[in-house]
Design a protein around this motif. Sequence first.
Motif, PDB file in Angstrom:
ATOM      1  N   ALA A 153      12.138  75.045  97.284  1.00  0.00           N
ATOM      2  CA  ALA A 153      13.425  74.859  97.851  1.00  0.00           C
ATOM      3  C   ALA A 153      14.436  74.187  97.382  1.00  0.00           C
ATOM      4  O   ALA A 153      15.669  74.828  97.954  1.00  0.00           O
ATOM      5  CB  ALA A 153      13.566  72.746  98.177  1.00  0.00           C
ATOM      6  N   LEU A 154      14.224  74.777  95.900  1.00  0.00           N
ATOM      7  CA  LEU A 154      15.984  75.069  94.935  1.00  0.00           C
ATOM      8  C   LEU A 154      16.141  76.227  95.255  1.00  0.00           C
ATOM      9  O   LEU A 154      17.447  76.347  95.202  1.00  0.00           O
ATOM     10  CB  LEU A 154      15.102  74.973  93.574  1.00  0.00           C
ATOM     11  CG  LEU A 154      16.641  75.283  91.966  1.00  0.00           C
ATOM     12  CD1 LEU A 154      18.587  73.676  92.845  1.00  0.00           C
ATOM     13  CD2 LEU A 154      16.102  74.237  90.964  1.00  0.00           C
TER      14      LEU A 154
ATOM     15  N   ARG B  35      22.282  65.582  92.497  1.00  0.00           N
ATOM     16  CA  ARG B  35      22.384  64.392  91.645  1.00  0.00           C
ATOM     17  C   ARG B  35      21.770  65.112  90.590  1.00  0.00           C
ATOM     18  O   ARG B  35      22.279  64.254  89.297  1.00  0.00           O
ATOM     19  CB  ARG B  35      21.759  63.183  92.214  1.00  0.00           C
ATOM     20  CG  ARG B  35      22.446  61.872  93.531  1.00  0.00           C
ATOM     21  CD  ARG B  35      21.086  61.570  93.710  1.00  0.00           C
ATOM     22  NE  ARG B  35      22.091  60.648  94.644  1.00  0.00           N
ATOM     23  CZ  ARG B  35      21.852  59.650  96.109  1.00  0.00           C
ATOM     24  NH1 ARG B  35      20.579  59.837  95.987  1.00  0.00           N
ATOM     25  NH2 ARG B  35      22.305  59.591  96.213  1.00  0.00           N
ATOM     26  N   ALA B  36      20.877  65.105  90.409  1.00  0.00           N
ATOM     27  CA  ALA B  36      20.409  66.161  88.966  1.00  0.00           C
ATOM     28  C   ALA B  36      20.723  66.581  88.562  1.00  0.00           C
ATOM     29  O   ALA B  36      21.388  66.558  87.243  1.00  0.00           O
ATOM     30  CB  ALA B  36      18.882  67.081  89.407  1.00  0.00           C
TER      31      ALA B  36
ATOM     32  N   ARG C 273      19.107  66.598 102.488  1.00  0.00           N
ATOM     33  CA  ARG C 273      18.807  66.128 101.578  1.00  0.00           C
ATOM     34  C   ARG C 273      18.586  66.647  99.863  1.00  0.00           C
ATOM     35  O   ARG C 273      18.349  66.018  99.165  1.00  0.00           O
ATOM     36  CB  ARG C 273      16.961  65.392 101.739  1.00  0.00           C
ATOM     37  CG  ARG C 273      16.296  64.473 101.076  1.00  0.00           C
ATOM     38  CD  ARG C 273      15.360  63.289 101.816  1.00  0.00           C
ATOM     39  NE  ARG C 273      14.585  63.015 100.802  1.00  0.00           N
ATOM     40  CZ  ARG C 273      14.661  61.648 100.816  1.00  0.00           C
ATOM     41  NH1 ARG C 273      15.969  61.084 101.451  1.00  0.00           N
ATOM     42  NH2 ARG C 273      14.685  61.299  99.638  1.00  0.00           N
ATOM     43  N   THR C 274      17.870  67.804 100.242  1.00  0.00           N
ATOM     44  CA  THR C 274      17.601  68.678  98.934  1.00  0.00           C
ATOM     45  C   THR C 274      18.673  68.889  98.593  1.00  0.00           C
ATOM     46  O   THR C 274      19.027  68.771  97.529  1.00  0.00           O
ATOM     47  CB  THR C 274      17.450  70.239  99.492  1.00  0.00           C
ATOM     48  OG1 THR C 274      15.583  69.558 100.100  1.00  0.00           O
ATOM     49  CG2 THR C 274      16.972  70.978  98.311  1.00  0.00           C
TER      50      THR C 274
ATOM     51  N   ARG D 217      13.496  67.251  87.949  1.00  0.00           N
ATOM     52  CA  ARG D 217      14.259  66.057  87.368  1.00  0.00           C
ATOM     53  C   ARG D 217      14.798  65.491  89.364  1.00  0.00           C
ATOM     54  O   ARG D 217      14.811  64.321  89.389  1.00  0.00           O
ATOM     55  CB  ARG D 217      15.603  66.466  86.784  1.00  0.00           C
ATOM     56  CG  ARG D 217      15.355  66.516  85.716  1.00  0.00           C
ATOM     57  CD  ARG D 217      16.565  67.273  84.828  1.00  0.00           C
ATOM     58  NE  ARG D 217      16.328  67.774  83.746  1.00  0.00           N
ATOM     59  CZ  ARG D 217      17.220  68.282  82.259  1.00  0.00           C
ATOM     60  NH1 ARG D 217      18.792  68.127  82.646  1.00  0.00           N
ATOM     61  NH2 ARG D 217      16.882  67.810  81.435  1.00  0.00           N
ATOM     62  N   SER D 218      15.381  67.171  90.376  1.00  0.00           N
ATOM     63  CA  SER D 218      15.594  66.524  91.607  1.00  0.00           C
ATOM     64  C   SER D 218      14.313  66.020  92.480  1.00  0.00           C
ATOM     65  O   SER D 218      15.099  65.522  93.408  1.00  0.00           O
ATOM     66  CB  SER D 218      16.254  67.349  92.184  1.00  0.00           C
ATOM     67  OG  SER D 218      15.164  68.261  92.128  1.00  0.00           O
ATOM     68  N   GLY D 219      13.362  66.270  92.737  1.00  0.00           N
ATOM     69  CA  GLY D 219      12.083  66.050  92.737  1.00  0.00           C
ATOM     70  C   GLY D 219      11.700  66.940  94.444  1.00  0.00           C
ATOM     71  O   GLY D 219      11.966  66.776  95.015  1.00  0.00           O
ATOM     72  N   VAL D 220      12.164  67.714  94.204  1.00  0.00           N
ATOM     73  CA  VAL D 220      12.448  68.550  95.376  1.00  0.00           C
ATOM     74  C   VAL D 220      11.246  70.611  93.889  1.00  0.00           C
ATOM     75  O   VAL D 220      11.135  70.262  93.146  1.00  0.00           O
ATOM     76  CB  VAL D 220      13.409  69.760  95.545  1.00  0.00           C
ATOM     77  CG1 VAL D 220      14.417  68.491  96.076  1.00  0.00           C
ATOM     78  CG2 VAL D 220      14.830  70.497  94.243  1.00  0.00           C
TER      79      VAL D 220
END
Length: 120
Positions: free
Chosen positions: A42-43, A62-63, A55-56, A35-38
């Motif tokens: 990275a998460l 946001r997600a 940025r992450t 959902r976050s595009g990472v």
Amino acid sequence: MNAIQTDDEVEQSVGEKIRALRLQRNLDQATVAERSGVSVRALRSLEKGAGSTLRTLIMVMRALGREAWFEAVAPVATINPLNLPRRSNQRQRATATSVKRAQAEAKKLTFLANRRTGVK
């Protein structure tokens, strides 16, 4: 407990809070990462406090629907100093009379203080 945290402790604390928020929403890492595009890696690093990018952090928050968190971190100023009224009273210069008056008052206060303490 020490009130001042090191950078590593702060990073780890933020990561733990993000992990708790994700678990509270009953989401797994793969779903939040997608959902976050990472990446999941990275998460995982963000949640461990093992180093991540701003940025992450933003994309993950946001997600998780917590964009308002950034407002608490860096609130927008509501007072513009340019709109404040200017002081109309100009600074007064010291005159010989005002200096003598201030010296006399200081001398009087010193005398009274010495009198109370018994100093001659």
